[in-house]
Design an enzyme around this catalytic site. Structure first.
Site, PDB file in Angstrom:
ATOM      1  N   HIS H  22     -30.668 -13.945 -26.996  1.00 62.54           N
ATOM      2  CA  HIS H  22     -31.209 -15.389 -26.358  1.00 62.54           C
ATOM      3  C   HIS H  22     -30.779 -16.522 -27.009  1.00 62.54           C
ATOM      4  O   HIS H  22     -30.576 -16.738 -28.126  1.00 62.54           O
ATOM      5  CB  HIS H  22     -32.893 -15.321 -26.819  1.00 62.54           C
ATOM      6  CG  HIS H  22     -33.690 -16.497 -26.509  1.00 62.54           C
ATOM      7  ND1 HIS H  22     -34.790 -16.680 -26.941  1.00 62.54           N
ATOM      8  CD2 HIS H  22     -33.476 -17.414 -25.522  1.00 62.54           C
ATOM      9  CE1 HIS H  22     -35.262 -17.925 -26.771  1.00 62.54           C
ATOM     10  NE2 HIS H  22     -34.429 -18.185 -25.789  1.00 62.54           N
ATOM     11  N   ASP H  65     -32.157 -19.130 -19.860  1.00 57.89           N
ATOM     12  CA  ASP H  65     -33.323 -19.237 -20.896  1.00 57.89           C
ATOM     13  C   ASP H  65     -34.540 -20.235 -20.199  1.00 57.89           C
ATOM     14  O   ASP H  65     -34.276 -21.245 -19.964  1.00 57.89           O
ATOM     15  CB  ASP H  65     -32.394 -20.139 -22.093  1.00 57.89           C
ATOM     16  CG  ASP H  65     -33.175 -20.186 -23.185  1.00 57.89           C
ATOM     17  OD1 ASP H  65     -34.553 -19.882 -23.267  1.00 57.89           O
ATOM     18  OD2 ASP H  65     -32.621 -20.523 -24.378  1.00 57.89           O
ATOM     19  N   TYR H 114     -15.971 -29.394 -22.633  1.00 58.30           N
ATOM     20  CA  TYR H 114     -15.183 -28.682 -23.572  1.00 58.30           C
ATOM     21  C   TYR H 114     -15.552 -28.205 -24.812  1.00 58.30           C
ATOM     22  O   TYR H 114     -15.413 -27.197 -25.231  1.00 58.30           O
ATOM     23  CB  TYR H 114     -13.916 -29.435 -23.568  1.00 58.30           C
ATOM     24  CG  TYR H 114     -12.958 -29.691 -22.100  1.00 58.30           C
ATOM     25  CD1 TYR H 114     -12.960 -28.609 -21.356  1.00 58.30           C
ATOM     26  CD2 TYR H 114     -12.278 -30.671 -21.831  1.00 58.30           C
ATOM     27  CE1 TYR H 114     -12.459 -28.806 -20.040  1.00 58.30           C
ATOM     28  CE2 TYR H 114     -11.725 -30.983 -20.759  1.00 58.30           C
ATOM     29  CZ  TYR H 114     -11.583 -29.835 -19.978  1.00 58.30           C
ATOM     30  OH  TYR H 114     -10.770 -29.647 -18.837  1.00 58.30           O
TER      31      TYR H 114
END
Lengths: 145, 145, 145, 145, 145, 145, 145, 145, 145, 145
Positions: H22, H65, H114
């Site tokens: 998770h 999530d 990034y």
């Protein structure tokens, strides 16, 4: 063994010397040189040998860095130590055979020397018993014929 | 370096000598000893050293096998070769210092010697230049005090 | 096993002791010494052994550092702990056999000891059950005969 | 260390003992047991220990194989050797504590013993100095409660 | 499998539990525990198992740290979450079987728990589906009989 | 790069050449040389180079085996192939610069050559495009000055 | 070798060039380029080759980054050095063959160049002997047809 | 291949998806995604595939999530770029098939994207050619039936 | 954990199941299955689990080989053993849920079973305590929808 | 990705194709190809792809061996199987684009094909679902322009 290559040089050391470029440094430590002063990798053991005979073989192959004032580093004698490291004279004679300008050495305080040694590209662990015999060489530029 | 241990011995070799048991063999090859005659692992390089000084250090630490007739193996001189390997006398003197019964050597033909060498538990690659200088030692039983 | 080498020493430990130089430290921890207080590498297990018998074997081989005031470090008893670590007397007796100047020990507070232990070059994990038995040794200079 | 587990057992050995299944064998060799008689992997060093104390710890954890006649293998005394290996009696007493049927041992000739040892799943290298002390144990079936 | 050792424990976990010392911590995470909250090494997978059965096996082998107030750490229920983690009662009953002083637990906020988990010496990844079931155990001192 | 060492030689190849002993062989294959004809290890890639320039550098360092009739092996032209491998003349000229007795070559049938190549201690993979350009060199004895 | 791929390119370099994405950089260093200025991994040796022939092969395969002003970086001539690096003109001609906008180069001071080089995704070690020949290329976006 | 598992998924990726917990994140980069924006480990190559077909397979297996506002992250279009990334609509349709609440996406500036990507637990390198196609997914809680 | 994937399956096992092709075999051994009967690699530990629950999870993912008569192999009861392995009925019921043709099993003599097990592509080590519970499954052809 | 290189090719496969020499073979297996028919190393996964698209990319880079009669090998249809592998026609069309002489194929019986596959230098694992789609290519000689 190879033709014209000093037989004292281990193959792995030869490989490291070839990999070194301009400005990379080589540490040659005496028989009691601590691990904490060595680079994490590329430590070559040459047990049973003193430093002068190794230095002579190495200097046949690498030039010293002509772009810095002091391409040779020695470990300074402690302030209260009357010892005179005569082995340095041997080093000077050996280097003079291969370098017109000689060692052009500098003496580094013990902690500074250890710190510098950990940044060397390679190190050689010897059985040299003379005191203050540790030496760092800074490689110069090789010009193929 | 350690107290009482010959400084010529590399730490890795010391480890291998300790691991060897009764009947395990150690090969000490000269500077031109081929890779095809060595064991696949546990080859220690001792460039720049001759065999006698290494043999002397090793014999301080290991006993020869008392249960076989020939715990020392040498490489036999080729039939048509007039060369006399005087280095064998050096070996005999060195071994005699540590072994009451001496080398009790046997000479193996070249191919047999190479074959045997590949089964050694460990090997030392030296820079010995004498001819027919290769030697195999068979370790005996160590009895702690 | 080798002639003259205490049989209690594992080959890998022997190798590490030989690699250690002047000023490198060795940690010998008791049976409950935590991993977070050990160096990341070079941990040798000697399960089933107490520290005194190991200390005796190690001291036969390494000298203590004569250049520092306290080459031996012990873990200080906690302020409110009435425990008296009698094993320290054993340590002193053992070291005295090999060092003219004895242990010249210092006691480090627990957190400082753990911190120092992580910088040791090597560590030995024992089954010692005495309290406050952990010890750090700082290696001195070996002078070959 | 863990509650109820003999502190003499190294963690790595514990792991190997757990991995062994019915019919897998464990070799416990003396201080001079050769490398050529050991398995290529899974050799645990227990320097400084004799075999009886190790055997006692191991037997607390593994049952012997009840499906074969001889789950315990010893190295037979050489025909012309008058030596009586009294350590075998110690082995028998130790095993009897854990196995109702005892060792039910067989003696293997030296070469056969070495050959069998190389097929063991794991081996323990000890510092046992008694002669003919080598032993191979064949693990039985563990029945969880 | 071994005699007297819970068969649920993987050999590799057993090895890690033995290596842990006083103060080292063990993380047991539920089936959705993130990788970013685990230590970089020593993660043992026990898929298909809930935490209580694992906790019971682990507590047979390790004592909790008696020198700190809270050797057991749980993940605190989020402020606005009405969920009541009844599995904690199971944990308390299990621990009470092995520890006279019980869990003596503390609840850590989620981010703090994850942070702490990354410093554990080892972690177990389970398939536990209960919420707030993650637990960290701090190992105490093992005293061999 | 090093003083006096041909800059075309990779450090890893230099190391391998130094490790080779008397009788060990070096394979130099062309740009289409198959993997099934190479040794399992020690293959050095020198993409973009032809064989003659590599051969010249190698021959500066290794002597050919004087104890066998044919220390140089070439791949024989197929029976029905009119191709004339003029590159062999280049090889002969290069070798003649370093060996008084020249190449003393033998031609091996294709399958035999591949079989032999797999036993070489080291191999160099080049981008040579000439046909029948593959060559195996058998190293001789190096005599240090 | 493959159809249409320059034979000078080692397979491992080809793999690295394919892995590089938009903005990743490639360092091509001369024969004396130091190890301390190279990335820790992905260093490909191309001993015996000059940089122009390598640059030409690489530019056939990678586009330069069109989103930055200076996708090509050169090492600036030292302030007091009269040397004129004519090899830069070769670089410009080579790049112009493949890039409509040309090199669009910038010169970095020596220390800055070394620092940048350590962050390159890959590096090529050559035997280039021209001074100030080091070059860093920043890869652009590849658009499949 | 397995029953019911999309055949496009490499076994190694499946393993990584199972290991993720998770809050762990998965990066799927386009064909020009740079190495400096990827995690140091766990990069799976899926050359020749576009992102939508991979996203569809991944979303069959992982939930997003539900505890954060934006479990999906996209790379924001540069301020002065008129390009409209229509591939995002494909992403939304795919995610909607598996998630009742949809992508609930957020756009991250290029440098931030990034930076975040380097902390992903795993990354997939694709050959996607659409612009601004990179995507990061944050895994939710899996509830076994 | 993933949606729709049995949580009992370790990620590494899932990877191996995906790698297996038509005709590759999977060994599931009981808690006392010997190492000498397992493949050298790819052994997954699932301590604490019985075989039926694992078999059920595996059969959801792999088909049995329809091209051979006996894609399921069991270990035959010893001739003089009156034991009736009722667990086989459990296996048959589980397999029948996923395979129209059922187990189509064959019984292999103990030595033959061990021999076959060593050639399996992967093996699962369980804690199953039922006798004669070992089973080998031969994977069939997966046809993607 | 690189200019002119099919984006479907993984970097690692590209490296292997470059390493292959004249006579080395490449196996491309379908989605159910067994591991026991693959080489021990150098297996590249290309999940989600059929064989024709891969074959097309590979054939752009490697020539077939012109020195043998059958540089392409297919798996023969079983004697009693009426299936007609129409994918072979696709293979022939693809190969014809790059090879003037076409596939010049031979059909190998299933066991022979598997045996041959294990000797391939590299293998590609695809998700191809057509039957009898496995193919082995024998690389020819690359002639640089």
């Amino acid at each position: 063994m190879l033709k014209g290559i000093p037989s004292i040089l281990p193959p792995e050391l030869m490989k490291l010397l070839m990999e070194m470029g301009h400005g990379d440094e080589l540490l040659i430590g005496d028989g009691n040189y601590p691990k904490f002063g060595q680079p994490a990798e590329n430590v070559i053991r040459m047990d049973g040998h003193g430093i002068p005979e190794i230095l002579d073989a190495v200097m046949q192959l690498i030039p010293l860095d002509p772009y810095v004032d002091n391409p040779t580093m020695l470990m300074a004698v402690l302030p209260d130590d009357p010892y005179v490291p005569t082995i340095w004279d041997d080093y000077r004679k050996i280097v003079n055979k291969y370098e017109a300008k000689g060692t052009r050495e500098i003496q580094l305080e013990k902690p500074e020397f250890y710190e510098r040694g950990t940044h060397a590209y390679a190190a050689i662990a010897t059985s040299e018993t003379a005191l203050y015999a540790n030496i760092i060489l800074r490689k110069g530029v090789v010009v193929p014929k």
